[in-house]
Design a protein around this motif. Sequence first.
Motif, PDB file in Angstrom:
ATOM      1  N   LEU A 115       0.862  -1.179   0.000  1.00 44.08           N
ATOM      2  CA  LEU A 115       0.000   0.000   0.000  1.00 44.08           C
ATOM      3  C   LEU A 115       0.900   1.231   0.000  1.00 44.08           C
ATOM      4  CD1 LEU A 115      -2.764  -0.839   2.635  1.00 44.08           C
ATOM      5  CD2 LEU A 115      -3.103  -0.522   0.195  1.00 44.08           C
ATOM      6  N   HIS A 116       0.759   2.062  -1.022  1.00 38.69           N
ATOM      7  CA  HIS A 116       1.520   3.311  -1.107  1.00 38.69           C
ATOM      8  C   HIS A 116       0.529   4.460  -1.151  1.00 38.69           C
ATOM      9  CE1 HIS A 116       3.451   6.439  -3.915  1.00 38.69           C
ATOM     10  NE2 HIS A 116       3.828   6.693  -2.669  1.00 38.69           N
ATOM     11  N   ILE A 117       0.560   5.295  -0.111  1.00 42.78           N
ATOM     12  CA  ILE A 117      -0.410   6.383  -0.024  1.00 42.78           C
ATOM     13  C   ILE A 117       0.327   7.668   0.350  1.00 42.78           C
ATOM     14  CG2 ILE A 117      -2.558   7.183   1.015  1.00 42.78           C
ATOM     15  CD1 ILE A 117      -3.063   4.290   1.927  1.00 42.78           C
ATOM     16  N   PRO A 118       0.305   8.696  -0.501  1.00 42.63           N
ATOM     17  CA  PRO A 118       0.875   9.991  -0.115  1.00 42.63           C
ATOM     18  C   PRO A 118       0.176  10.523   1.139  1.00 42.63           C
ATOM     19  CG  PRO A 118       0.481   9.914  -2.479  1.00 42.63           C
ATOM     20  CD  PRO A 118      -0.171   8.686  -1.900  1.00 42.63           C
ATOM     21  N   LEU A 119       0.947  11.096   2.041  1.00 42.50           N
ATOM     22  CA  LEU A 119       0.368  11.563   3.300  1.00 42.50           C
ATOM     23  C   LEU A 119      -0.676  12.647   3.073  1.00 42.50           C
ATOM     24  CD1 LEU A 119       3.455  11.651   5.709  1.00 42.50           C
ATOM     25  CD2 LEU A 119       1.884   9.771   5.176  1.00 42.50           C
ATOM     26  N   ALA A 120      -0.565  13.389   1.968  1.00 40.25           N
ATOM     27  CA  ALA A 120      -1.558  14.426   1.673  1.00 40.25           C
ATOM     28  C   ALA A 120      -2.944  13.833   1.464  1.00 40.25           C
ATOM     29  CB  ALA A 120      -1.137  15.213   0.435  1.00 40.25           C
ATOM     30  N   GLN A 121      -3.016  12.538   1.130  1.00 39.53           N
ATOM     31  CA  GLN A 121      -4.308  11.878   0.936  1.00 39.53           C
ATOM     32  C   GLN A 121      -4.859  11.293   2.233  1.00 39.53           C
ATOM     33  OE1 GLN A 121      -4.101   8.990  -2.249  1.00 39.53           O
ATOM     34  NE2 GLN A 121      -2.999  10.389  -3.612  1.00 39.53           N
ATOM     35  N   LEU A 122      -4.156  11.506   3.343  1.00 43.80           N
ATOM     36  CA  LEU A 122      -4.554  10.920   4.618  1.00 43.80           C
ATOM     37  C   LEU A 122      -4.753  12.017   5.670  1.00 43.80           C
ATOM     38  CD1 LEU A 122      -1.933   8.012   4.646  1.00 43.80           C
ATOM     39  CD2 LEU A 122      -4.367   7.809   4.124  1.00 43.80           C
ATOM     40  N   PRO A 123      -5.658  12.962   5.423  1.00 41.15           N
ATOM     41  CA  PRO A 123      -5.838  14.059   6.386  1.00 41.15           C
ATOM     42  C   PRO A 123      -6.270  13.573   7.767  1.00 41.15           C
ATOM     43  CG  PRO A 123      -7.634  14.017   4.781  1.00 41.15           C
ATOM     44  CD  PRO A 123      -6.586  13.075   4.276  1.00 41.15           C
ATOM     45  N   ALA A 124      -7.002  12.448   7.840  1.00 40.41           N
ATOM     46  CA  ALA A 124      -7.460  11.956   9.140  1.00 40.41           C
ATOM     47  C   ALA A 124      -6.299  11.453   9.985  1.00 40.41           C
ATOM     48  CB  ALA A 124      -8.485  10.834   8.935  1.00 40.41           C
ATOM     49  N   LEU A 125      -5.165  11.157   9.352  1.00 37.89           N
ATOM     50  CA  LEU A 125      -4.016  10.643  10.086  1.00 37.89           C
ATOM     51  C   LEU A 125      -3.056  11.745  10.509  1.00 37.89           C
ATOM     52  CD1 LEU A 125      -5.148   8.076   8.662  1.00 37.89           C
ATOM     53  CD2 LEU A 125      -2.801   7.269   8.473  1.00 37.89           C
ATOM     54  N   ALA A 126      -3.371  12.998  10.166  1.00 37.86           N
ATOM     55  CA  ALA A 126      -2.434  14.094  10.397  1.00 37.86           C
ATOM     56  C   ALA A 126      -2.047  14.213  11.869  1.00 37.86           C
ATOM     57  CB  ALA A 126      -3.033  15.409   9.895  1.00 37.86           C
ATOM     58  N   GLY A 127      -3.031  14.108  12.765  1.00 38.15           N
ATOM     59  CA  GLY A 127      -2.739  14.247  14.194  1.00 38.15           C
ATOM     60  C   GLY A 127      -1.788  13.178  14.705  1.00 38.15           C
ATOM     61  N   VAL A 128      -2.051  11.921  14.318  1.00 33.21           N
ATOM     62  CA  VAL A 128      -1.184  10.825  14.746  1.00 33.21           C
ATOM     63  C   VAL A 128       0.206  10.968  14.147  1.00 33.21           C
ATOM     64  CG1 VAL A 128      -0.829   8.318  14.651  1.00 33.21           C
ATOM     65  CG2 VAL A 128      -3.095   9.240  15.108  1.00 33.21           C
ATOM     66  N   LEU A 129       0.258  11.368  12.867  1.00 35.36           N
ATOM     67  CA  LEU A 129       1.566  11.533  12.220  1.00 35.36           C
ATOM     68  C   LEU A 129       2.371  12.637  12.882  1.00 35.36           C
ATOM     69  CD1 LEU A 129       0.438  11.137   8.508  1.00 35.36           C
ATOM     70  CD2 LEU A 129       1.882   9.558   9.799  1.00 35.36           C
ATOM     71  N   ASP A 130       1.714  13.737  13.249  1.00 39.03           N
ATOM     72  CA  ASP A 130       2.418  14.822  13.945  1.00 39.03           C
ATOM     73  C   ASP A 130       2.980  14.319  15.279  1.00 39.03           C
ATOM     74  OD1 ASP A 130       1.920  16.601  11.911  1.00 39.03           O
ATOM     75  OD2 ASP A 130       0.207  17.556  12.901  1.00 39.03           O
ATOM     76  N   LEU A 131       2.156  13.594  16.036  1.00 34.97           N
ATOM     77  CA  LEU A 131       2.626  13.043  17.306  1.00 34.97           C
ATOM     78  C   LEU A 131       3.787  12.080  17.090  1.00 34.97           C
ATOM     79  CD1 LEU A 131      -0.749  12.267  19.151  1.00 34.97           C
ATOM     80  CD2 LEU A 131       0.989  13.920  19.864  1.00 34.97           C
ATOM     81  N   LEU A 132       3.681  11.267  16.066  1.00 36.94           N
ATOM     82  CA  LEU A 132       4.708  10.265  15.777  1.00 36.94           C
ATOM     83  C   LEU A 132       6.037  10.933  15.445  1.00 36.94           C
ATOM     84  CD1 LEU A 132       4.964   7.172  15.528  1.00 36.94           C
ATOM     85  CD2 LEU A 132       4.314   7.388  13.142  1.00 36.94           C
ATOM     86  N   PHE A 133       6.008  11.924  14.562  1.00 41.54           N
ATOM     87  CA  PHE A 133       7.240  12.591  14.172  1.00 41.54           C
ATOM     88  C   PHE A 133       7.806  13.428  15.321  1.00 41.54           C
ATOM     89  CE2 PHE A 133       5.451  12.289   9.681  1.00 41.54           C
ATOM     90  CZ  PHE A 133       6.274  11.231   9.341  1.00 41.54           C
ATOM     91  N   ASP A 134       6.933  14.085  16.092  1.00 35.53           N
ATOM     92  CA  ASP A 134       7.409  14.861  17.239  1.00 35.53           C
ATOM     93  C   ASP A 134       8.066  13.964  18.268  1.00 35.53           C
ATOM     94  OD1 ASP A 134       6.489  17.165  16.085  1.00 35.53           O
ATOM     95  OD2 ASP A 134       4.689  17.334  17.336  1.00 35.53           O
ATOM     96  N   GLU A 135       7.445  12.817  18.540  1.00 36.45           N
ATOM     97  CA  GLU A 135       8.010  11.888  19.515  1.00 36.45           C
ATOM     98  C   GLU A 135       9.346  11.336  19.024  1.00 36.45           C
ATOM     99  OE1 GLU A 135       8.475   9.775  22.965  1.00 36.45           O
ATOM    100  OE2 GLU A 135       6.920  11.267  22.525  1.00 36.45           O
ATOM    101  N   ALA A 136       9.426  11.066  17.730  1.00 36.95           N
ATOM    102  CA  ALA A 136      10.668  10.530  17.165  1.00 36.95           C
ATOM    103  C   ALA A 136      11.815  11.521  17.326  1.00 36.95           C
ATOM    104  CB  ALA A 136      10.466  10.197  15.692  1.00 36.95           C
ATOM    105  N   GLN A 137      11.514  12.818  17.211  1.00 38.52           N
ATOM    106  CA  GLN A 137      12.569  13.825  17.267  1.00 38.52           C
ATOM    107  C   GLN A 137      12.831  14.336  18.681  1.00 38.52           C
ATOM    108  OE1 GLN A 137      11.962  17.000  14.412  1.00 38.52           O
ATOM    109  NE2 GLN A 137      11.223  15.584  12.853  1.00 38.52           N
ATOM    110  N   LEU A 138      11.786  14.405  19.498  1.00 34.80           N
ATOM    111  CA  LEU A 138      11.925  15.088  20.785  1.00 34.80           C
ATOM    112  C   LEU A 138      11.654  14.205  21.999  1.00 34.80           C
ATOM    113  CD1 LEU A 138       9.943  18.304  19.765  1.00 34.80           C
ATOM    114  CD2 LEU A 138      12.426  17.978  19.700  1.00 34.80           C
ATOM    115  N   GLY A 139      11.183  12.969  21.770  1.00 34.46           N
ATOM    116  CA  GLY A 139      10.774  12.122  22.886  1.00 34.46           C
ATOM    117  C   GLY A 139      11.899  11.821  23.857  1.00 34.46           C
ATOM    118  N   GLY A 140      11.506  11.552  25.099  1.00 35.44           N
ATOM    119  CA  GLY A 140      12.474  11.232  26.135  1.00 35.44           C
ATOM    120  C   GLY A 140      12.330   9.796  26.593  1.00 35.44           C
TER     121      GLY A 140
END
Length: 272
Positions: A105-130
């Motif tokens: 399954l290949h889906i551009p993130l722009a086509q997944l607006p409902a996942l935006a919140g989870v993706l933001d949390l995921l990327f923030d945690e990956a960069q800043l998590g403790g």
Amino acid sequence: MDRLSALLIRMEFSADTFFEGAFCGSNHFPAQPGTGHLHLVRRGPATFTHDDGTLLQVDVPSLVFYPRSLAHGLDTGAGTARLLCATVRLAGDGAAVLDKLPPCLHIPLAQLPALAGVLDLLFDEAQLGGLGQKLVLNRLCDVLLVQLLRHALTSKLISASRLFGVSDTALGKALAAMHDHPGRHWTVASLASLCGMSRSRFARQFHAAIGCPPAEYLTGQRMLRAKALLQQGWLVQDVALEVGYASQPAFTRAFRACSSLSPRDWLAQGGS
């Protein structure tokens, strides 16, 4: 409990993140039985290669999901990609369910607006998590996979009948009834009536298609619902009534027969 929730409980899947950051070069992911792979490409380019010679070129932020074991390569050429990668491990009915999805399954993130919140949390945690970062990343990937299946259903990437295993429309009515209302007093006769069949024909056709008698299947659905309620903090006696048992002892006997533990002992051992 809705059918997707019941299905996901039976799947017993979990994500295990193993890379996050800038990546340049190439890597190969061998086929591993009982596993899939999730790749989040936050910034490309990235090229995925498959054993059949096909290529998947990713130039925009995208989600690439291999639902089941499939060898593939990843190459960024002369560039550098920003990636988050996870292995998806499957148990229970997971492999059988994900076999119904496309191999990739290949889906551009722009086509997944409902996942935006989870993706933001995921990327923030990956960069800043403790402390506890890996556990948080794994759980967020679990949520992402649930939302991905929801997207696959709503966008018709896969049909509900195929995903839920109810392509037989007649049996589908009985399966949906047991999934949606496991606590009702279903009998073979009442389920057969829903499907417009005789009792004997329904029982025979159900066993041939599903692999067990209707009563056994119903018990399984009741136990799935019971475990979910127990984990939510419901009292055992309330759970017993909710899932269709006239008394707590009757429920406990059925639960022990399925889990080899009483409900309280099952919870005490982590509800796994």
